[in-house]
Design a protein around this motif. Structure first.
Motif, mmCIF file in Angstrom:
data_model
loop_
_atom_site.group_PDB
_atom_site.id
_atom_site.type_symbol
_atom_site.label_atom_id
_atom_site.label_comp_id
_atom_site.label_asym_id
_atom_site.label_seq_id
_atom_site.Cartn_x
_atom_site.Cartn_y
_atom_site.Cartn_z
ATOM 1 N N PRO A 222 0.809 -1.240 0.000
ATOM 2 C CA PRO A 222 0.000 0.000 0.000
ATOM 3 C C PRO A 222 0.835 1.280 0.000
ATOM 4 N N LEU A 223 2.113 1.193 0.351
ATOM 5 C CA LEU A 223 2.933 2.414 0.290
ATOM 6 C C LEU A 223 3.451 2.646 -1.131
ATOM 7 N N HIS A 224 3.251 1.683 -2.006
ATOM 8 C CA HIS A 224 3.765 1.765 -3.387
ATOM 9 C C HIS A 224 2.599 1.590 -4.351
ATOM 10 N N LYS A 254 -3.558 12.107 14.010
ATOM 11 C CA LYS A 254 -3.051 10.773 14.380
ATOM 12 C C LYS A 254 -1.835 10.371 13.543
ATOM 13 N N LYS A 255 -1.293 11.341 12.767
ATOM 14 C CA LYS A 255 -0.115 11.086 11.899
ATOM 15 C C LYS A 255 -0.343 9.868 11.012
ATOM 16 N N LYS A 256 -1.607 9.709 10.520
ATOM 17 C CA LYS A 256 -1.918 8.589 9.613
ATOM 18 C C LYS A 256 -1.716 9.044 8.170
ATOM 19 N N ARG A 257 -1.161 8.178 7.337
ATOM 20 C CA ARG A 257 -0.902 8.522 5.928
ATOM 21 C C ARG A 257 -2.211 8.664 5.177
ATOM 22 N N ILE A 258 -2.295 9.689 4.334
ATOM 23 C CA ILE A 258 -3.457 9.847 3.448
ATOM 24 C C ILE A 258 -3.057 9.283 2.088
ATOM 25 N N MET A 259 -3.716 8.219 1.676
ATOM 26 C CA MET A 259 -3.309 7.483 0.471
ATOM 27 C C MET A 259 -3.412 8.361 -0.776
ATOM 28 N N GLY A 260 -2.419 8.196 -1.667
ATOM 29 C CA GLY A 260 -2.429 8.985 -2.903
ATOM 30 C C GLY A 260 -1.696 10.299 -2.789
ATOM 31 N N PHE A 261 -1.174 10.565 -1.564
ATOM 32 C CA PHE A 261 -0.428 11.823 -1.368
ATOM 33 C C PHE A 261 0.994 11.528 -0.908
ATOM 34 N N GLY A 262 1.861 12.451 -1.202
ATOM 35 C CA GLY A 262 3.248 12.341 -0.765
ATOM 36 C C GLY A 262 4.078 11.510 -1.724
ATOM 37 N N HIS A 263 5.378 11.762 -1.705
ATOM 38 C CA HIS A 263 6.282 11.034 -2.597
ATOM 39 C C HIS A 263 7.714 11.237 -2.113
ATOM 40 N N PRO A 271 3.581 15.140 -11.860
ATOM 41 C CA PRO A 271 3.061 15.516 -13.193
ATOM 42 C C PRO A 271 2.088 14.483 -13.751
ATOM 43 N N ARG A 272 2.236 13.234 -13.318
ATOM 44 C CA ARG A 272 1.328 12.183 -13.783
ATOM 45 C C ARG A 272 -0.077 12.381 -13.184
ATOM 46 N N ALA A 273 -0.113 12.902 -11.952
ATOM 47 C CA ALA A 273 -1.413 13.154 -11.311
ATOM 48 C C ALA A 273 -2.165 14.235 -12.085
ATOM 49 N N HIS A 309 3.469 22.507 3.105
ATOM 50 C CA HIS A 309 4.771 22.918 3.675
ATOM 51 C C HIS A 309 5.709 21.718 3.846
ATOM 52 N N LYS A 310 5.111 20.499 3.854
ATOM 53 C CA LYS A 310 5.962 19.300 3.954
ATOM 54 C C LYS A 310 6.220 18.693 2.572
ATOM 55 N N GLY A 311 5.744 19.379 1.551
ATOM 56 C CA GLY A 311 5.927 18.853 0.187
ATOM 57 C C GLY A 311 5.009 17.696 -0.111
ATOM 58 N N VAL A 316 0.888 9.855 -8.313
ATOM 59 C CA VAL A 316 0.281 9.177 -9.474
ATOM 60 C C VAL A 316 -0.946 8.363 -9.084
ATOM 61 N N ASP A 317 -0.998 7.935 -7.808
ATOM 62 C CA ASP A 317 -2.090 7.025 -7.415
ATOM 63 C C ASP A 317 -3.366 7.755 -7.038
ATOM 64 N N PHE A 318 -3.311 9.103 -6.987
ATOM 65 C CA PHE A 318 -4.488 9.788 -6.424
ATOM 66 C C PHE A 318 -5.667 9.818 -7.402
ATOM 67 N N ILE A 337 -3.060 -3.453 -12.860
ATOM 68 C CA ILE A 337 -2.918 -2.612 -14.061
ATOM 69 C C ILE A 337 -1.635 -1.792 -13.970
ATOM 70 N N PHE A 338 -1.328 -1.333 -12.769
ATOM 71 C CA PHE A 338 -0.046 -0.631 -12.557
ATOM 72 C C PHE A 338 1.098 -1.582 -12.964
ATOM 73 N N ALA A 339 0.967 -2.864 -12.576
ATOM 74 C CA ALA A 339 2.004 -3.857 -12.906
ATOM 75 C C ALA A 339 2.100 -4.087 -14.411
HETATM 76 C C1 SDX Z 1 4.186 5.237 -5.851
HETATM 77 O O1 SDX Z 1 9.069 5.895 -5.726
HETATM 78 C C2 SDX Z 1 8.261 6.014 -6.750
HETATM 79 O O2 SDX Z 1 8.605 6.554 -7.778
HETATM 80 C C3 SDX Z 1 6.899 5.376 -6.555
HETATM 81 C C4 SDX Z 1 5.887 5.654 -7.656
HETATM 82 C C5 SDX Z 1 6.265 4.993 -8.951
HETATM 83 O O3 SDX Z 1 5.836 5.467 -10.008
HETATM 84 O O4 SDX Z 1 6.903 3.906 -8.894
HETATM 85 O O5 SDX Z 1 5.751 7.050 -7.848
HETATM 86 C C6 SDX Z 1 4.514 5.073 -7.289
HETATM 87 O O6 SDX Z 1 4.465 4.366 -5.073
HETATM 88 C C7 SDX Z 1 3.554 6.528 -5.395
HETATM 89 C C8 SDX Z 1 3.348 6.587 -3.861
HETATM 90 C C9 SDX Z 1 2.067 5.825 -3.508
HETATM 91 N N1 SDX Z 1 1.928 5.711 -2.036
HETATM 92 C C10 SDX Z 1 1.022 6.409 -1.355
HETATM 93 O O7 SDX Z 1 0.255 7.238 -1.845
HETATM 94 C C11 SDX Z 1 0.969 6.066 0.141
HETATM 95 C C12 SDX Z 1 0.937 7.362 0.955
HETATM 96 N N2 SDX Z 1 2.211 8.036 0.793
HETATM 97 C C13 SDX Z 1 3.186 7.873 1.865
HETATM 98 O O8 SDX Z 1 3.199 6.616 2.462
HETATM 99 C C14 SDX Z 1 4.542 8.461 1.530
HETATM 100 O O9 SDX Z 1 4.337 9.710 1.023
HETATM 101 C C15 SDX Z 1 5.496 7.702 0.625
HETATM 102 C C16 SDX Z 1 5.722 6.313 1.082
HETATM 103 C C17 SDX Z 1 4.997 7.712 -0.777
HETATM 104 C C18 SDX Z 1 6.828 8.448 0.662
HETATM 105 O O10 SDX Z 1 7.228 8.406 1.966
HETATM 106 P P1 SDX Z 1 8.629 9.019 2.454
HETATM 107 O O11 SDX Z 1 9.373 9.715 1.402
HETATM 108 O O12 SDX Z 1 9.321 7.917 3.193
HETATM 109 O O13 SDX Z 1 8.105 10.159 3.397
HETATM 110 P P2 SDX Z 1 8.269 10.132 4.955
HETATM 111 O O14 SDX Z 1 7.639 8.874 5.480
HETATM 112 O O15 SDX Z 1 9.690 10.438 5.298
HETATM 113 O O16 SDX Z 1 7.327 11.348 5.413
HETATM 114 C C19 SDX Z 1 7.843 12.667 5.478
HETATM 115 C C20 SDX Z 1 6.811 13.439 6.256
HETATM 116 C C21 SDX Z 1 6.340 12.707 7.519
HETATM 117 O O17 SDX Z 1 5.923 13.686 8.435
HETATM 118 P P3 SDX Z 1 6.894 13.992 9.732
HETATM 119 O O18 SDX Z 1 7.073 12.661 10.461
HETATM 120 O O19 SDX Z 1 8.200 14.498 9.130
HETATM 121 O O20 SDX Z 1 6.132 15.014 10.519
HETATM 122 O O21 SDX Z 1 5.624 13.577 5.442
HETATM 123 C C22 SDX Z 1 4.544 12.906 6.066
HETATM 124 C C23 SDX Z 1 5.125 11.942 7.060
HETATM 125 O O22 SDX Z 1 4.208 11.703 8.121
HETATM 126 N N3 SDX Z 1 3.803 12.192 5.023
HETATM 127 C C24 SDX Z 1 2.478 12.102 4.973
HETATM 128 C C25 SDX Z 1 2.202 11.368 3.817
HETATM 129 N N4 SDX Z 1 3.342 11.030 3.223
HETATM 130 C C26 SDX Z 1 4.341 11.544 3.978
HETATM 131 N N5 SDX Z 1 1.520 12.585 5.807
HETATM 132 C C27 SDX Z 1 0.241 12.288 5.451
HETATM 133 N N6 SDX Z 1 -0.115 11.584 4.358
HETATM 134 C C28 SDX Z 1 0.839 11.118 3.519
HETATM 135 N N7 SDX Z 1 0.477 10.440 2.457
#
Ligand code: SDX
Length: 380
Positions: A222-224, A254-263, A271-273, A309-311, A316-318, A337-339
């Motif tokens: 789920p993180l990928h 609760k510092k829970k990840r929001i799916m589809g955000f962050g990279h 740019p794919r999004a 502010h955290k970037g 792409v998954d959003f 399909i991603f595969a």
């Molecule tokens: C893909 O690598 C690739 O190129 C992957 C991909 C590809 O084409 O192959 O682009 C495809 O996998 C896209 C990503 C899909 N995953 C998700 O959408 C799952 C949610 N995203 C996160 O789990 C996260 O953003 C990652 C795993 C994608 C990246 O994580 P990082 O780089 O290890 O970031 P981090 O854990 O160091 O977080 C940095 C900060 C943290 O806050 P602080 O502890 O510093 O206060 O950002 C926060 C995190 O809590 N954060 C998020 C977040 N992602 C990071 N907060 C809320 N929601 C999120 N999604």
């Protein structure tokens, strides 16, 4: 040789694992290039198979080269009856990514010669994997419903044929074109987790079927790649625009990840999004609106307000799930399909790794004990 603690980077963040010329990402500018060509150009003007050829063989194909590649893949779309029989034994409740990983590895049983120094073996493996992965994904989808696999339709191109094998209906040309662009967008993305997995497996000189099976297992998380399925489940859980704010505030609290955000690399909107969002809007105007889009827009607005502010921006998954949902694709097929798309990138890196191979064997920072005593079990 043990590294010092200061050299250790969790998740190898920012550590180059290879030298590659396949793709480039500028995470601050939001740029993605395949072999130097901007993804927007390829999405607008190219096709998935043309882009796959570019990634794998390193150049845009001539018309004849592309036609040959397309025909080669068309002739290899079918899967052996023994693999179909094996897939019929899979539990219908199994996840399609597990079915794909198993059947991809099973391909290796039929082509076990590892002639990695034979260009014809390499070419054949590329064609077989590109051709058969979509058929296996669609076959499991039919079998889990108690149906026989739908035979590939040789009148249809790569993208349209996959949609056909899911429904036994020829897809609308707009839907097929949108799906083809989605495959292009997901084909390659430098050294992401599943590509790195493919490279590590390739570096032991095992067969390409094992390489792809490794990568499929990695993509499933789920993180990928598994995030696109999670995004749709999240939008359904939120259920209305009014629920977006409490959902976001609770996740952040609760510092829970929001799916589809962050990279790990993009610190702006992927740019794919942006392109997938445009494709979603194109589909909505031709096939009818999707109420989850309003929720997605509000979610993007709020998350950007609170986490920019955290970037943290859409990746792409959003939006991909909204496109696939509109195409009538079941949610648990989003990651397969991603595969299907990413096989092109994995094969490109497989070939690049073989050209300059050195088996991956990193070191560690040892954090354990030394000279520990063995305590007899009666005394523990
Ligand atoms: C893909 O690598 C690739 O190129 C992957 C991909 C590809 O084409 O192959 O682009 C495809 O996998 C896209 C990503 C899909 N995953 C998700 O959408 C799952 C949610 N995203 C996160 O789990 C996260 O953003 C990652 C795993 C994608 C990246 O994580 P990082 O780089 O290890 O970031 P981090 O854990 O160091 O977080 C940095 C900060 C943290 O806050 P602080 O502890 O510093 O206060 O950002 C926060 C995190 O809590 N954060 C998020 C977040 N992602 C990071 N907060 C809320 N929601 C999120 N999604």
């Amino acid at each position: 040789m043990t590294a010092t603690f200061c050299e250790y980077k969790p998740g190898l963040e920012g550590i180059p694992a290879t030298k590659s010329s396949i793709s480039h990402v500028d995470g601050n500018q939001g740029i993605l290039e395949y072999r130097g060509i901007d993804i927007k150009e390829l999405a607008e003007k190219g096709s998935f198979l043309e882009t796959s050829y570019l990634l794998i063989w390193g150049k845009l194909p001539s018309q004849e080269e592309l036609r040959e590649f397309e025909i080669d893949i068309l002739f290899h779309r079918r899967i052996k009856y023994r693999i179909r029989d094996m897939m019929k034994c899979f539990p219908e409740s199994g996840h399609p990514m597990d079915a794909l990983q198993t059947s991809a590895a099973a391909l290796g049983l039929f082509y076990s010669r590892r002639a990695l120094d034979d260009p014809e073996y390499i070419r054949k493996a590329v064609v077989r994997l590109m051709a058969k992965i979509p058929t296996m994904v669609a076959a499991f989808h039919q079998m889990r419903k108690g149906n026989d696999a739908i035979k590939p339709n040789d009148e249809l191109n790569y993208a349209a044929n996959f949609l056909y094998m899911l429904t036994e209906k020829e897809p609308d040309p707009i839907a097929a074109k949108v799906f083809d662009v989605c495959l292009t967008l997901h084909a390659e993305h430098t050294i992401n987790a599943s590509t790195f997995s493919a490279m590590v497996t390739a570096s032991t000189l095992t067969d390409p079927y094992g390489v792809v099976a490794s990568a499929v297992g990695t993509l499933a998380g789920p993180l990928h790649g598994g995030a696109n399925e999670e995004v749709l489940l999240m939008l359904e859980e939120i259920g209305s625009v009014a629920n977006v704010r409490p959902f976001v505030e609770e996740h952040i609290a609760k510092k829970k990840r929001i799916m589809g955000f962050g990279h790990r690399v993009y610190k702006v909107k992927d740019p794919r999004a942006t392109i997938l969002q445009e494709l979603a809007e194109k589909l909505f105007s031709s096939m009818g609106y999707d109420r989850y889009y309003d929720i997605a827009l509000e979610l993007e607005r709020l998350v950007s307000e609170k986490l920019a502010h955290k970037g943290i921006y859409p990746n792409v998954d959003f939006y991909s799930g909204l496109v696939y949902r509109k195409l009538g694709i079941p949610t648990d097929l989003f990651t397969p399909i991603f595969a299907i798309a990413r096989v092109a990138g994995w094969l490109a890196h497989w070939k690049e790794q073989l050209a300059v191979n050195r088996i991956f064997r990193p070191t560690q920072v040892y954090a354990g004990k030394h000279n520990a005593p063995y305590i007899p079990i009666a005394e523990r």
